[in-house]
Scaffold this active site. Structure first.
Site, PDB file in Angstrom:
ATOM      1  N   ASP A 216       0.866  -1.187   0.000  1.00 18.03           N
ATOM      2  CA  ASP A 216       0.000   0.000   0.000  1.00 18.03           C
ATOM      3  C   ASP A 216       0.899   1.231   0.000  1.00 18.03           C
ATOM      4  O   ASP A 216       1.603   1.507   0.970  1.00 18.03           O
ATOM      5  CB  ASP A 216      -0.915  -0.003   1.234  1.00 18.03           C
ATOM      6  CG  ASP A 216      -1.982   1.088   1.142  1.00 18.03           C
ATOM      7  OD1 ASP A 216      -1.960   1.877   0.171  1.00 18.03           O
ATOM      8  OD2 ASP A 216      -2.840   1.146   2.043  1.00 18.03           O
ATOM      9  N   GLU A 242      -1.711  -1.265  -3.867  1.00 14.71           N
ATOM     10  CA  GLU A 242      -2.821  -0.394  -3.444  1.00 14.71           C
ATOM     11  C   GLU A 242      -2.445   1.072  -3.611  1.00 14.71           C
ATOM     12  O   GLU A 242      -1.373   1.498  -3.173  1.00 14.71           O
ATOM     13  CB  GLU A 242      -3.140  -0.715  -1.965  1.00 14.71           C
ATOM     14  CG  GLU A 242      -4.300   0.079  -1.401  1.00 14.71           C
ATOM     15  CD  GLU A 242      -4.729  -0.442  -0.026  1.00 14.71           C
ATOM     16  OE1 GLU A 242      -4.309  -1.562   0.368  1.00 14.71           O
ATOM     17  OE2 GLU A 242      -5.479   0.270   0.655  1.00 14.71           O
ATOM     18  N   LYS A 291     -14.765   0.435   2.504  1.00 17.82           N
ATOM     19  CA  LYS A 291     -14.578   0.969   3.865  1.00 17.82           C
ATOM     20  C   LYS A 291     -15.763   1.842   4.245  1.00 17.82           C
ATOM     21  O   LYS A 291     -16.193   2.690   3.450  1.00 17.82           O
ATOM     22  CB  LYS A 291     -13.325   1.860   3.926  1.00 17.82           C
ATOM     23  CG  LYS A 291     -12.042   1.139   3.668  1.00 17.82           C
ATOM     24  CD  LYS A 291     -10.813   2.036   3.828  1.00 17.82           C
ATOM     25  CE  LYS A 291      -9.587   1.201   3.477  1.00 17.82           C
ATOM     26  NZ  LYS A 291      -8.329   1.916   3.605  1.00 17.82           N
ATOM     27  N   GLU A 345      -9.049  -6.987   5.918  1.00 19.80           N
ATOM     28  CA  GLU A 345      -7.809  -6.603   6.611  1.00 19.80           C
ATOM     29  C   GLU A 345      -8.141  -6.038   7.988  1.00 19.80           C
ATOM     30  O   GLU A 345      -7.438  -5.152   8.466  1.00 19.80           O
ATOM     31  CB  GLU A 345      -7.034  -5.579   5.773  1.00 19.80           C
ATOM     32  CG  GLU A 345      -7.818  -4.306   5.525  1.00 19.80           C
ATOM     33  CD  GLU A 345      -7.044  -3.191   4.852  1.00 19.80           C
ATOM     34  OE1 GLU A 345      -6.012  -3.448   4.219  1.00 19.80           O
ATOM     35  OE2 GLU A 345      -7.488  -2.039   4.979  1.00 19.80           O
TER      36      GLU A 345
HETATM   37  C1  MUC Z   1      -5.179   2.301   4.170  1.00 13.61           C
HETATM   38  O1  MUC Z   1      -4.743   3.160   3.431  1.00 13.61           O
HETATM   39  O2  MUC Z   1      -5.474   1.234   3.671  1.00 13.61           O
HETATM   40  C2  MUC Z   1      -5.536   0.319   6.493  1.00 13.61           C
HETATM   41  C3  MUC Z   1      -4.583  -0.537   6.915  1.00 13.61           C
HETATM   42  C4  MUC Z   1      -3.432   0.203   7.178  1.00 13.61           C
HETATM   43  O3  MUC Z   1      -2.360  -0.199   7.562  1.00 13.61           O
HETATM   44  O4  MUC Z   1      -3.672   1.493   6.873  1.00 13.61           O
HETATM   45  C5  MUC Z   1      -5.043   1.655   6.620  1.00 13.61           C
HETATM   46  C6  MUC Z   1      -5.390   2.657   5.611  1.00 13.61           C
HETATM   47 MG    MG Z   2      -4.948   1.968   1.631  1.00 14.16          MG
END
Ligand code: MUC
Ligand code: MG
Length: 392
Positions: A216, A242, A291, A345
């Protein structure tokens, strides 16, 4: 839509028996600061405690429903902060709902949209508390109010985000040993690209090829950087990338998505369902992170899943490090989705030193059990909440 019509549907136009009187008596919002077990780093912020706004909605029948708005590092991950959420609820959302029938979820969502634009985390938290209160009143889990479960366990990944490769490898091995998590999301973009690639090489070498590794980037890379780095991510067998580029740069996102054989996971680029439809139409990615803090409510989150499905986009159960309250709200929705290709997650309850509920969600065999009790199926731990509430 005429709200007058919604208020006069059969069964809602007569005075209810006291135990079934689901009119909203009060809505209270409390800022919570919950320490995390370690520092959690993202490209644009870093936390050592999580900021939540806890919502408690009391109905005329005395039932109290709970909901939670989650933030990450103040107004950094998105524009809402605990302070803005608290103010939006007290000044605008609560006055729009007091006296209304909690059971009229869609009408109440319209009322909230009329009272405030965007403010998604605030609205989702209030709607969660309404669902919890109505579910408790009827003796039904929230999932039953959303169409009913198609699954009662959901896979759950863990996020590695200290930035220290040796510590992260040890942490991941411990999660595997305890059979809690077998897939990992690695937060990138707060280091130089070279350091990030070395970190990923260290993790892949130490964990083997069996585990899924998702990265991410939280919007930190330019298109040029993506072009340079994606071949290295492909070589490392990364399973998903991501939000690599800034959320507003949709054309660049579509161009980088077309250059790599790794699927792109759309996160910050699509909050509303209109944004989701346009990122999908532009081919910005092929997986969407669901989300509550983006959709603004459980019903709208379900609709997001439908829109993604219509575009052939796979679904990923995203989080914003919620406690068991927010995680239970997501589980209620996720459990009803016909497809959820990437699981979830919702490791949030495990990254907090103390959860906010008396009996936290159950994690075992790499999955979370969807709570089955009435409402959200979790109850507040009042002592912990008092202890972690921000002292004004
Ligand atoms: C995101 O950007 O996904 C979700 C898990 C994580 O570590 O950060 C969040 C936000
Ligand atoms: Mg993210």
């Amino acid at each position: 839509m005429s709200l007058a019509i919604a208020e006069t549907v059969p069964g809602h136009d007569r005075p209810a028996e006291p135990a079934r009187d689901t009119r909203i008596r009060s809505i209270a919002a409390t800022i919570i600061e919950a320490p995390t077990v370690r520092r959690h780093k993202l490209s644009n912020t870093e936390i050592s405690y999580q900021g939540f706004v806890l919502i408690q909605v009391q109905l005329e029948n005395g039932v109290v429903g709970i909901g939670e708005a989650s933030t990450l590092g103040g107004p950094r991950w998105a524009e809402e902060s605990v302070e803005s959420i608290h103010a939006a609820i007290e000044a605008y959302l609560a006055p729009a709902l007091i006296g209304q029938n909690a059971m009229l979820f869609e009408a109440n969502a319209v009322r909230m949209s009329k009272a405030a634009t965007r403010n998604f985390a605030a609205k989702a938290a209030v709607e969660t508390a309404l669902f919890d209160a109505v579910g408790q009143t009827l003796g039904l889990p929230v999932s039953a109010l959303l169409g009913g479960q198609v699954r009662d366990r959901i896979g759950v990944i863990w996020a590695l985000a200290s930035g220290d490769a040796a510590q992260e490898l040890e942490e991941a091995r411990e999660k595997l040993r305890l059979r809690q998590h077998r897939d990992f999301k690695i937060k990138l973009g707060f280091n130089t690209p070279d350091v990030d690639i070395k970190r990923l090489q260290h993790l892949r070498a130490g964990l083997g090829d069996e585990v899924k590794l998702i990265v991410d980037v939280n919007q930190a890379w330019s298109e040029a950087l993506c072009i340079r780095l994606f071949p290295a991510l492909e070589e490392l067998g990364i399973d998903l990338i991501e939000q690599p580029v800034p959320a507003s740069q949709r054309e660049a996102m579509a161009r980088v998505a077309a250059r790599t054989r790794i699927p792109i996971l759309i996160d910050e680029a699509a909050f509303t369902n209109t944004e989701l439809a346009s990122t999908a139409a532009l081919a910005c990615g092929s997986v969407y992170s669901l989300k509550l803090v983006k959709s603004g409510g459980l019903l709208e989150l379900k609709r997001a899943a439908g829109i993604a499905q219509a575009f052939g986009i796979e679904l990923y159960g995203g989080c914003l490090l919620e406690s068991s309250i927010g995680a239970a709200a997501h589980m209620a929705v996720f459990s009803t989705l016909p497809r959820l290709e990437w699981g979830s997650e919702h490791f949030g309850p495990r990254i907090l030193v103390e959860d906010l509920v008396a009996t936290p969600l159950i994690f075992n065999e790499f999955e979370i059990q969807v709570p089955s009790g009435p409402g959200l199926g979790v109850t507040l731990d009042e002592d912990k909440v008092r202890f972690m509430a921000r002292k004004m």
